[in-house]
Design a protein around this motif. Structure first.
Motif, mmCIF file in Angstrom:
data_model
loop_
_atom_site.group_PDB
_atom_site.id
_atom_site.type_symbol
_atom_site.label_atom_id
_atom_site.label_comp_id
_atom_site.label_asym_id
_atom_site.label_seq_id
_atom_site.Cartn_x
_atom_site.Cartn_y
_atom_site.Cartn_z
ATOM 1 N N LEU A 36 -31.853 29.081 67.709
ATOM 2 C CA LEU A 36 -33.049 29.606 67.033
ATOM 3 C C LEU A 36 -32.869 31.018 66.486
ATOM 4 C CD1 LEU A 36 -35.780 28.299 69.491
ATOM 5 C CD2 LEU A 36 -35.058 27.283 67.329
ATOM 6 N N ASN A 37 -31.627 31.402 66.205
ATOM 7 C CA ASN A 37 -31.346 32.744 65.689
ATOM 8 C C ASN A 37 -31.938 33.814 66.612
ATOM 9 O OD1 ASN A 37 -30.154 34.501 63.879
ATOM 10 N ND2 ASN A 37 -31.939 34.610 62.564
ATOM 11 N N SER A 38 -31.900 33.531 67.908
ATOM 12 C CA SER A 38 -32.501 34.442 68.886
ATOM 13 C C SER A 38 -31.500 35.507 69.321
ATOM 14 C CB SER A 38 -32.983 33.651 70.100
ATOM 15 O OG SER A 38 -31.915 32.940 70.682
ATOM 16 N N ASP A 39 -32.022 36.544 69.934
ATOM 17 C CA ASP A 39 -31.201 37.652 70.417
ATOM 18 C C ASP A 39 -30.620 37.309 71.788
ATOM 19 O OD1 ASP A 39 -32.178 38.976 68.177
ATOM 20 O OD2 ASP A 39 -33.760 39.998 69.314
ATOM 21 N N VAL A 40 -29.361 37.628 71.996
ATOM 22 C CA VAL A 40 -28.717 37.456 73.291
ATOM 23 C C VAL A 40 -28.627 38.833 73.933
ATOM 24 C CG1 VAL A 40 -26.603 36.776 74.505
ATOM 25 C CG2 VAL A 40 -27.375 35.472 72.506
ATOM 26 N N ILE A 41 -29.087 38.915 75.171
ATOM 27 C CA ILE A 41 -29.005 40.169 75.909
ATOM 28 C C ILE A 41 -28.199 39.943 77.179
ATOM 29 C CG2 ILE A 41 -31.190 41.029 74.989
ATOM 30 C CD1 ILE A 41 -32.465 40.421 77.755
ATOM 31 N N ARG A 42 -27.598 41.034 77.665
ATOM 32 C CA ARG A 42 -26.959 40.987 78.979
ATOM 33 C C ARG A 42 -27.711 41.969 79.865
ATOM 34 N NH1 ARG A 42 -20.947 43.751 78.575
ATOM 35 N NH2 ARG A 42 -21.543 45.683 77.526
ATOM 36 N N VAL A 43 -28.171 41.463 81.000
ATOM 37 C CA VAL A 43 -28.968 42.253 81.937
ATOM 38 C C VAL A 43 -28.035 42.744 83.040
ATOM 39 C CG1 VAL A 43 -30.917 42.208 83.532
ATOM 40 C CG2 VAL A 43 -31.006 40.865 81.419
ATOM 41 N N PHE A 44 -28.143 44.022 83.353
ATOM 42 C CA PHE A 44 -27.294 44.621 84.373
ATOM 43 C C PHE A 44 -27.979 44.549 85.734
ATOM 44 C CE2 PHE A 44 -26.210 46.507 80.299
ATOM 45 C CZ PHE A 44 -24.847 46.257 80.264
ATOM 46 N N LYS A 45 -27.181 44.352 86.780
ATOM 47 C CA LYS A 45 -27.701 44.178 88.137
ATOM 48 C C LYS A 45 -28.274 45.446 88.752
ATOM 49 C CE LYS A 45 -25.639 40.290 90.389
ATOM 50 N NZ LYS A 45 -24.751 39.736 91.353
ATOM 51 N N LYS A 46 -27.614 46.555 88.538
ATOM 52 C CA LYS A 46 -27.960 47.778 89.257
ATOM 53 C C LYS A 46 -29.384 48.238 88.942
ATOM 54 C CE LYS A 46 -26.276 52.309 90.518
ATOM 55 N NZ LYS A 46 -25.237 53.301 90.385
ATOM 56 N N VAL A 47 -30.055 48.688 89.990
ATOM 57 C CA VAL A 47 -31.410 49.252 89.872
ATOM 58 C C VAL A 47 -31.270 50.768 90.019
ATOM 59 C CG1 VAL A 47 -33.716 49.311 90.867
ATOM 60 C CG2 VAL A 47 -32.420 47.163 90.850
ATOM 61 N N PHE A 48 -31.926 51.516 89.142
ATOM 62 C CA PHE A 48 -31.818 52.973 89.125
ATOM 63 C C PHE A 48 -33.131 53.618 89.553
ATOM 64 C CE2 PHE A 48 -28.555 51.485 86.320
ATOM 65 C CZ PHE A 48 -27.490 52.346 86.532
ATOM 66 N N SER A 49 -33.025 54.793 90.154
ATOM 67 C CA SER A 49 -34.223 55.551 90.520
ATOM 68 C C SER A 49 -34.860 56.098 89.241
ATOM 69 C CB SER A 49 -33.848 56.694 91.466
ATOM 70 O OG SER A 49 -33.128 57.688 90.760
ATOM 71 N N PRO A 50 -36.120 56.535 89.337
ATOM 72 C CA PRO A 50 -36.799 57.066 88.142
ATOM 73 C C PRO A 50 -36.083 58.270 87.530
ATOM 74 C CG PRO A 50 -38.385 56.665 89.885
ATOM 75 C CD PRO A 50 -37.026 56.463 90.487
ATOM 76 N N GLU A 51 -35.367 59.038 88.354
ATOM 77 C CA GLU A 51 -34.698 60.245 87.864
ATOM 78 C C GLU A 51 -33.357 59.947 87.184
ATOM 79 O OE1 GLU A 51 -35.305 59.932 91.389
ATOM 80 O OE2 GLU A 51 -37.362 60.532 90.959
ATOM 81 N N GLU A 52 -32.738 58.830 87.536
ATOM 82 C CA GLU A 52 -31.415 58.508 87.009
ATOM 83 C C GLU A 52 -31.503 57.978 85.585
ATOM 84 O OE1 GLU A 52 -28.437 56.793 90.162
ATOM 85 O OE2 GLU A 52 -30.429 55.908 90.475
ATOM 86 N N ASP A 53 -30.535 58.365 84.757
ATOM 87 C CA ASP A 53 -30.420 57.840 83.405
ATOM 88 C C ASP A 53 -28.941 57.612 83.122
ATOM 89 O OD1 ASP A 53 -30.548 57.087 80.779
ATOM 90 O OD2 ASP A 53 -31.415 58.967 80.049
ATOM 91 N N PRO A 54 -28.487 56.364 83.219
ATOM 92 C CA PRO A 54 -27.057 56.098 83.048
ATOM 93 C C PRO A 54 -26.570 56.215 81.606
ATOM 94 C CG PRO A 54 -28.238 54.055 83.271
ATOM 95 C CD PRO A 54 -29.242 55.164 83.500
ATOM 96 N N GLY A 55 -27.503 56.212 80.658
ATOM 97 C CA GLY A 55 -27.110 56.267 79.254
ATOM 98 C C GLY A 55 -26.207 55.096 78.903
ATOM 99 N N ALA A 56 -25.260 55.334 78.013
ATOM 100 C CA ALA A 56 -24.346 54.272 77.587
ATOM 101 C C ALA A 56 -23.382 53.873 78.698
ATOM 102 C CB ALA A 56 -23.582 54.703 76.349
ATOM 103 N N GLY A 57 -23.296 54.661 79.765
ATOM 104 C CA GLY A 57 -22.432 54.334 80.899
ATOM 105 C C GLY A 57 -22.857 53.072 81.631
#
Length: 167
Positions: A33-54
């Protein structure tokens, strides 16, 4: 303001307790259906953390089809970073033509004899009995952004209630 959603964009989903999970827009699958494919990462981050492109170095939980732009429009997630590295597109999906149930059937999970398997943007191959090598392939349903947000927040699987078994 319009948000552009491009291959490689990374999105943040806030969990109910304030923590965060991330996914990346990998590609569009013309075969589903010409839909978007996403990959979901397992790790859960705290509100303060921002992994960015890492985040792309973290373990992948699953791949799934959805509409990334609709999720942005519905405020279910927000764009947080971008990486041109989207991993291999040798992602294998499976689906069954026996999904769901008819009103004259009991609402029990049935064993399907109508499977199809494909790689992103490649033709489907049909099987009566799903070969064992595809038992762990990702579910190829196109899920609504609301469903994806709930799955990510609750760390659930993508397998819906009336999805058939392969044996």
């Amino acid at each position: 303001m319009t948000v552009q959603c491009r291959k490689g964009d990374i999105f943040e989903v806030k969990l109910d307790d304030g923590r965060k999970r991330y996914f990346q827009f990998v590609c569009r699958d013309l075969e589903d259906l010409n839909s978007d494919v996403i990959r979901v990462f397992k790790k859960v981050f705290s509100p303060e953390e921002d992994p960015g492109a890492g985040i792309i170095n973290e373990e992948i939980d699953f791949y799934v089809h959805t509409s990334v732009y609709a999720g942005v429009r519905f405020c279910l997630w927000r764009k947080s970073a971008h990486s041109n590295e989207v991993g291999s597109l040798e992602i294998i999906f499976r689906d069954s033509l026996d999904y769901g149930f008819r009103h004259d059937e009991s609402k029990v999970q049935k064993v399907s004899k109508r499977w199809n398997v494909w790689k992103v943007n490649c033709e489907r191959v049909f099987y009566e009995i799903l070969p064992a090598e595809y038992h762990n392939a990702y579910i190829g349903l196109v899920c609504s952004p609301y469903t994806i947000a709930e799955i990510i927040k609750n760390q659930q699987t993508v397998i819906p209630k009336y999805y058939p078994r392969y044996q």
